[in-house]
Design an enzyme around this catalytic site. Structure first.
Site, PDB file in Angstrom:
ATOM      1  N   HIS A 379       0.477  -1.207   0.041  1.00  0.00           N
ATOM      2  CA  HIS A 379       0.149  -0.056  -0.117  1.00  0.00           C
ATOM      3  C   HIS A 379       0.866   1.158  -0.009  1.00  0.00           C
ATOM      4  O   HIS A 379       1.590   1.365   0.898  1.00  0.00           O
ATOM      5  CB  HIS A 379      -0.977  -0.070   1.304  1.00  0.00           C
ATOM      6  CG  HIS A 379      -2.041   1.211   1.192  1.00  0.00           C
ATOM      7  ND1 HIS A 379      -2.334   1.622   2.397  1.00  0.00           N
ATOM      8  CD2 HIS A 379      -2.741   1.543   0.168  1.00  0.00           C
ATOM      9  CE1 HIS A 379      -3.370   2.391   2.062  1.00  0.00           C
ATOM     10  NE2 HIS A 379      -3.407   2.510   0.585  1.00  0.00           N
ATOM     11  N   HIS A 380       0.681   2.241  -0.910  1.00  0.00           N
ATOM     12  CA  HIS A 380       1.142   3.549  -0.993  1.00  0.00           C
ATOM     13  C   HIS A 380       0.398   4.317  -1.025  1.00  0.00           C
ATOM     14  O   HIS A 380      -0.057   5.045  -1.813  1.00  0.00           O
ATOM     15  CB  HIS A 380       2.219   3.490  -2.267  1.00  0.00           C
ATOM     16  CG  HIS A 380       3.407   2.795  -2.477  1.00  0.00           C
ATOM     17  ND1 HIS A 380       4.150   2.421  -3.572  1.00  0.00           N
ATOM     18  CD2 HIS A 380       4.055   2.017  -1.334  1.00  0.00           C
ATOM     19  CE1 HIS A 380       4.978   2.022  -3.265  1.00  0.00           C
ATOM     20  NE2 HIS A 380       5.111   1.482  -1.945  1.00  0.00           N
ATOM     21  N   GLU A 381      -0.110   4.954   0.404  1.00  0.00           N
ATOM     22  CA  GLU A 381      -0.873   6.118   0.412  1.00  0.00           C
ATOM     23  C   GLU A 381      -0.003   7.271   0.421  1.00  0.00           C
ATOM     24  O   GLU A 381       0.780   7.344   1.451  1.00  0.00           O
ATOM     25  CB  GLU A 381      -1.875   6.045   1.746  1.00  0.00           C
ATOM     26  CG  GLU A 381      -2.569   7.300   1.903  1.00  0.00           C
ATOM     27  CD  GLU A 381      -3.579   7.570   0.742  1.00  0.00           C
ATOM     28  OE1 GLU A 381      -4.537   6.937   0.707  1.00  0.00           O
ATOM     29  OE2 GLU A 381      -3.439   8.692   0.202  1.00  0.00           O
ATOM     30  N   HIS A 452      -6.342   4.263  -6.316  1.00  0.00           N
ATOM     31  CA  HIS A 452      -7.297   5.060  -5.739  1.00  0.00           C
ATOM     32  C   HIS A 452      -6.805   6.456  -6.140  1.00  0.00           C
ATOM     33  O   HIS A 452      -5.829   6.946  -6.005  1.00  0.00           O
ATOM     34  CB  HIS A 452      -7.572   4.724  -4.453  1.00  0.00           C
ATOM     35  CG  HIS A 452      -8.233   3.112  -4.326  1.00  0.00           C
ATOM     36  ND1 HIS A 452      -9.126   2.985  -3.551  1.00  0.00           N
ATOM     37  CD2 HIS A 452      -8.191   2.188  -5.263  1.00  0.00           C
ATOM     38  CE1 HIS A 452      -9.671   1.870  -3.544  1.00  0.00           C
ATOM     39  NE2 HIS A 452      -8.997   0.912  -4.583  1.00  0.00           N
ATOM     40  N   GLU A 453      -8.041   7.297  -5.964  1.00  0.00           N
ATOM     41  CA  GLU A 453      -8.078   8.580  -6.152  1.00  0.00           C
ATOM     42  C   GLU A 453      -7.053   9.174  -7.221  1.00  0.00           C
ATOM     43  O   GLU A 453      -6.484  10.242  -7.278  1.00  0.00           O
ATOM     44  CB  GLU A 453      -7.573   9.615  -5.098  1.00  0.00           C
ATOM     45  CG  GLU A 453      -8.399   9.142  -3.615  1.00  0.00           C
ATOM     46  CD  GLU A 453      -8.035   8.051  -2.877  1.00  0.00           C
ATOM     47  OE1 GLU A 453      -7.040   7.522  -2.839  1.00  0.00           O
ATOM     48  OE2 GLU A 453      -9.007   7.376  -2.433  1.00  0.00           O
ATOM     49  N   GLU A 471      -9.709   3.167  -8.762  1.00  0.00           N
ATOM     50  CA  GLU A 471     -10.713   3.308  -8.032  1.00  0.00           C
ATOM     51  C   GLU A 471     -11.652   4.670  -8.981  1.00  0.00           C
ATOM     52  O   GLU A 471     -12.460   4.036 -10.096  1.00  0.00           O
ATOM     53  CB  GLU A 471     -10.700   3.919  -6.890  1.00  0.00           C
ATOM     54  CG  GLU A 471     -11.819   4.280  -6.132  1.00  0.00           C
ATOM     55  CD  GLU A 471     -11.693   5.178  -4.640  1.00  0.00           C
ATOM     56  OE1 GLU A 471     -12.223   4.791  -3.675  1.00  0.00           O
ATOM     57  OE2 GLU A 471     -10.578   6.100  -4.834  1.00  0.00           O
ATOM     58  N   GLU A 477     -16.168   2.135   0.176  1.00  0.00           N
ATOM     59  CA  GLU A 477     -15.770   2.830   1.322  1.00  0.00           C
ATOM     60  C   GLU A 477     -16.807   3.920   1.710  1.00  0.00           C
ATOM     61  O   GLU A 477     -16.903   4.067   3.056  1.00  0.00           O
ATOM     62  CB  GLU A 477     -14.392   3.711   1.283  1.00  0.00           C
ATOM     63  CG  GLU A 477     -14.407   4.421   0.011  1.00  0.00           C
ATOM     64  CD  GLU A 477     -13.096   5.452  -0.369  1.00  0.00           C
ATOM     65  OE1 GLU A 477     -12.197   5.370   0.585  1.00  0.00           O
ATOM     66  OE2 GLU A 477     -12.960   5.905  -1.278  1.00  0.00           O
TER      67      GLU A 477
HETATM   68  C1  NOJ Z   1      -8.936   6.083   0.194  1.00  0.00           C
HETATM   69  C2  NOJ Z   1      -9.081   4.750  -0.591  1.00  0.00           C
HETATM   70  O1  NOJ Z   1     -10.027   4.781  -1.557  1.00  0.00           O
HETATM   71  C3  NOJ Z   1      -9.276   3.736   0.480  1.00  0.00           C
HETATM   72  O2  NOJ Z   1      -9.659   2.569  -0.221  1.00  0.00           O
HETATM   73  C4  NOJ Z   1      -8.111   3.634   1.354  1.00  0.00           C
HETATM   74  O3  NOJ Z   1      -8.600   2.743   2.470  1.00  0.00           O
HETATM   75  C5  NOJ Z   1      -7.893   5.001   2.115  1.00  0.00           C
HETATM   76  N1  NOJ Z   1      -7.716   5.911   1.154  1.00  0.00           N
HETATM   77  C6  NOJ Z   1      -6.881   5.076   3.034  1.00  0.00           C
HETATM   78  O4  NOJ Z   1      -5.541   4.819   2.178  1.00  0.00           O
HETATM   79 CA    CA Z   2     -11.276   6.766  -2.484  1.00  0.00          CA
END
Ligand code: NOJ
Ligand code: CA
Length: 672
Positions: A379-381, A452-453, A471, A477
């Protein structure tokens, strides 16, 4: 089979020369779509009709530069090229294989009427499922580096269609419920925008978006039905920084007799380049995953370290144990790395992508997963901190590669992207180019990407098949932790007809436990359990999550459907539906003769008649139906389902009873 014909077909493409004015006509291979192209002193323009019905009236083309003026009027033709192509290609993964790619093309090369006039080419293509065109700026001394201040592409619709759209230039990116309105009420919309008319459905989008800004559709006036391509700008107002030679993305107009037929179109992928022939795709595998995720969204756990920390070694191993007993390939871990303290989305990011938090042992967890025949999903947030992330990106992918991790989920939570001292939209050239760097770096480390985003899909996965899914939608979510009441029951029977036309959706279906209101009193998943299963078929993604917690799946015979449903397909057929109301999709497994059907409804109950004529004739199948119990209801009794078995053949017709917010998921196993 690969058959490419390069022909001059005067019947398909006819040209007329009237003084300075010139007109060409381009037909689809089945002659149902006609594109007219016209040059006069003002501009090159195009118009489109389908089965004698005008879709787009004459609409001008052109570009405007910050310093070099416009490139639109006073053009002369210097060359015209025509060709017809009829070929097939095989995707690494997808909704069907092989894919038919058949079109007629016209390339018009133009120059401004002056000694040093700028040059412009426009390529038009007409397929059986729609039309497309793109600009080419050839290398030329009169135009080298440039800043595009506007694209002058018009979409002058003939009818005030019913439009399904989400607004552009909003803080939550593409994460909105779709609006339904008259086309004239749209102000500025993201694409795909889907339009419903009388005996026709149309979707406007783009293909092959790279080194450019994404296109939104802007109304030229209050209540008009004439739109222009509005490119999402950089912070300084520039639309695109470029240099010749430059080829823009394709502007695409998918056309079909109804919205269901739109879902069977391959136009967007066909307009993208094939992957490089020597590209290593051996590590790219569609599959199913679970993960430490939903428990954070429903407030049971947290991303932040401490007592409520979701990512612990022990919890990860529980997921791995469950997944290993089922047909689940990967386990996602969110919140395992340092930097999630407190309100991480509110401040400049401090994420460290290679250091685990206390209580989480990545070496142990990744090795345990491998020992059970699974893999961790990384995971790379980034929390929209692009430069903070890019500084670590190579090391971060390398870290995962060394631990056998083969896919990474990306995140860009935030209303704007950090770009040094300024902020950028998520949909401009900055993000498009950042994502390319991500996909390239991931490929180097044999990593598949689920973003995502991020920027919307435009079919680039044909060229970069490690770009698996994304996404770019209001996903599951929102039924968990969103501050409002989550998604409406009709949301999942809208997005296949809109967002879904652009590419795979990581919606994350599979919620089985609807009683999570302890921390989320105002939220609920707006479906029945049977509909959750059906979403694995109606919402296409090569990576599909089983989003609920392992303990919520325990003891549910319905999990068998998630175990069985594939994520890679030989054939996919949208069979029946109506946008916002219902959808039925059938797909055949890529690696067996088995078929799967998903049927989903909005908040209304309905009875559907399903002819099984998509099955192989003269064969018997064991059908397992996962369906709503008669008293199932998304609000009152979402978990009421039943499982029935019977033998069927292609001549049978089934009745499917869908309850409010309900669905049905069907597996047809070929009997030998
Ligand atoms: C938004 C993402 O859409 C979601 O899947 C994720 O859990 C959260 N950000 C945290 O990174
Ligand atoms: Ca999202």
């Amino acid at each position: 089979m690969r058959r490419t014909t390069l022909l001059l077909i005067s019947l398909l493409i006819s040209a007329q020369c009237l003084g300075q004015n010139q007109t060409w006509q381009l037909l689809s291979p089945d002659s149902q779509i006609v594109m007219g192209i016209h040059l006069d002193a003002e501009a090159l323009s195009y118009q489109v009709s389908y089965r004698q019905q005008t879709i787009l009236r004459p609409s001008k083309l052109g570009l405007a530069f910050k310093e070099q003026g416009q490139l639109q009027g006073n053009l002369k033709v210097i060359h015209v090229n025509q060709r017809s192509v009829d070929q097939t290609w095989t995707p690494v993964w997808g909704q069907r294989s092989p894919i038919i790619d058949r079109f007629n093309e016209l390339r018009v090369e133009l120059q401004e009427n002056s000694a040093t006039g700028k040059q412009l080419q426009v390529i038009f293509r007409v397929y059986n499922d729609g039309v497309a065109f793109r600009y080419v700026l050839p290398k030329q001394a009169q135009l080298t580096d440039f800043v595009l201040s506007q694209e002058l592409t018009e979409f002058s619709f003939d009818q005030n269609y019913q439009a399904w759209w989400i607004p552009a230039y909003r803080d939550q990116r593409y994460e909105y419920q779709y609006l339904k309105s008259a086309l004239s009420s749209v102000d500025v919309a993201h694409t795909p925008m889907t339009l419903i008319g009388d005996k026709v459905a149309v979707a406007v989008h783009e293909a092959a978006l790279s080194h450019y800004a994404s296109m939104t559709l802007k109304n030229t006036n209050d209540n008009s039905i004439i739109f222009t391509s509005d490119l999402v700008p950089w912070a300084d107002g520039a639309k695109v920084y470029g240099a010749t030679p430059l080829t823009t993305p394709w502007r695409t107009i998918q056309i079909a007799e109804n919205e269901v037929a739109l879902l069977n179109s391959d136009l967007i992928l066909n307009l993208n380049d094939p992957a490089a022939p020597d590209l290593d795709t051996s590590y790219i595998k569609p599959g199913k995953y679970m993960g430490i995720w939903w428990e954070m969204h429903i407030g049971n756990k947290n991303w932040s370290p401490g007592a409520d920390q979701g990512a612990t070694t022990e919890r990860a191993m529980q997921y791995i144990d469950f997944a290993a007993q089922h047909n689940i390939d990967d386990v996602l871990i969110e919140g395992w790395n340092k930097g999630w303290e407190g309100e991480w989305w509110q401040r400049p990011p401090i994420f460290d992508f290679v250091t685990p938090v206390d209580g989480f042992d990545m070496d142990k967890v990744s090795a345990y997963a491998l020992s059970k025949g699974l893999r961790v999903i990384g995971h790379h947030e980034t929390a929209a901190g692009i430069s903070h992330y890019e500084r670590q990106m190579e090391d971060a992918f390398n870290y995962y590669q060394q631990r056998g991790v083969q896919s990474v989920k990306m995140g860009y939570v935030g209303t704007r992207l950090e770009h040094g001292a300024v902020k950028e939209w998520h949909h401009g050239q900055y993000m498009v180019e950042h994502m390319q760097r991500v996909v390239d770096s991931a490929a180097k480390h044999h990593v598949m990407v689920n973003a995502h985003e991020t920027i919307k899909d435009t079919g680039l996965s044909r060229t970069y098949p490690n770009m698996m899914t994304r996404e770019a939608v209001r996903g599951m979510e929102y039924n968990g932790g969103s501050p409002d009441t989550g998604n409406l029951p009709n949301h999942t029977v809208i997005i296949p007809f809109t967002r879904g036309l652009s590419g795979p959706i990581d919606f994350t279906p599979g919620i089985f436990n609807f009683n999570y209101q302890k921390h989320r009193p105002h939220n609920r998943v707006p479906t029945t359990l049977a509909k959750q299963l059906a979403l694995y078929v109606t919402l296409y993604s090569p990576l599909q999550m089983a989003a609920d917690l392992p303990e919520n799946y325990a003891g549910h015979p319905a999990f068998q459907f998630i175990d069985d449903v594939p994520t890679d397909w030989q054939q996919s057929i949208a069979l029946q539906g109506k946008i916002g109301e219902f959808l039925v999709v059938a797909r055949q497994d890529k690696h067996s003769a088995d078929w799967f059907v998903g049927a989903t409804s909005n908040e209304d109950p309905r009875s559907l008649s399903l002819a099984l004529d998509f099955l192989e004739p003269n064969q018997r199948y064991l059908l397992t139906r996962y369906q709503d119990a008669t008293d199932a209801h998304w609000q009152r009794k979402p978990m009421a389902y039943e499982i029935k078995q019977q033998q069927v053949s292609s001549s049978d017709v089934l009745t499917l009873q869908l309850q409010p917010g309900g669905g049905a998921a069907l597996k047809f196993a070929l009997l030998k």
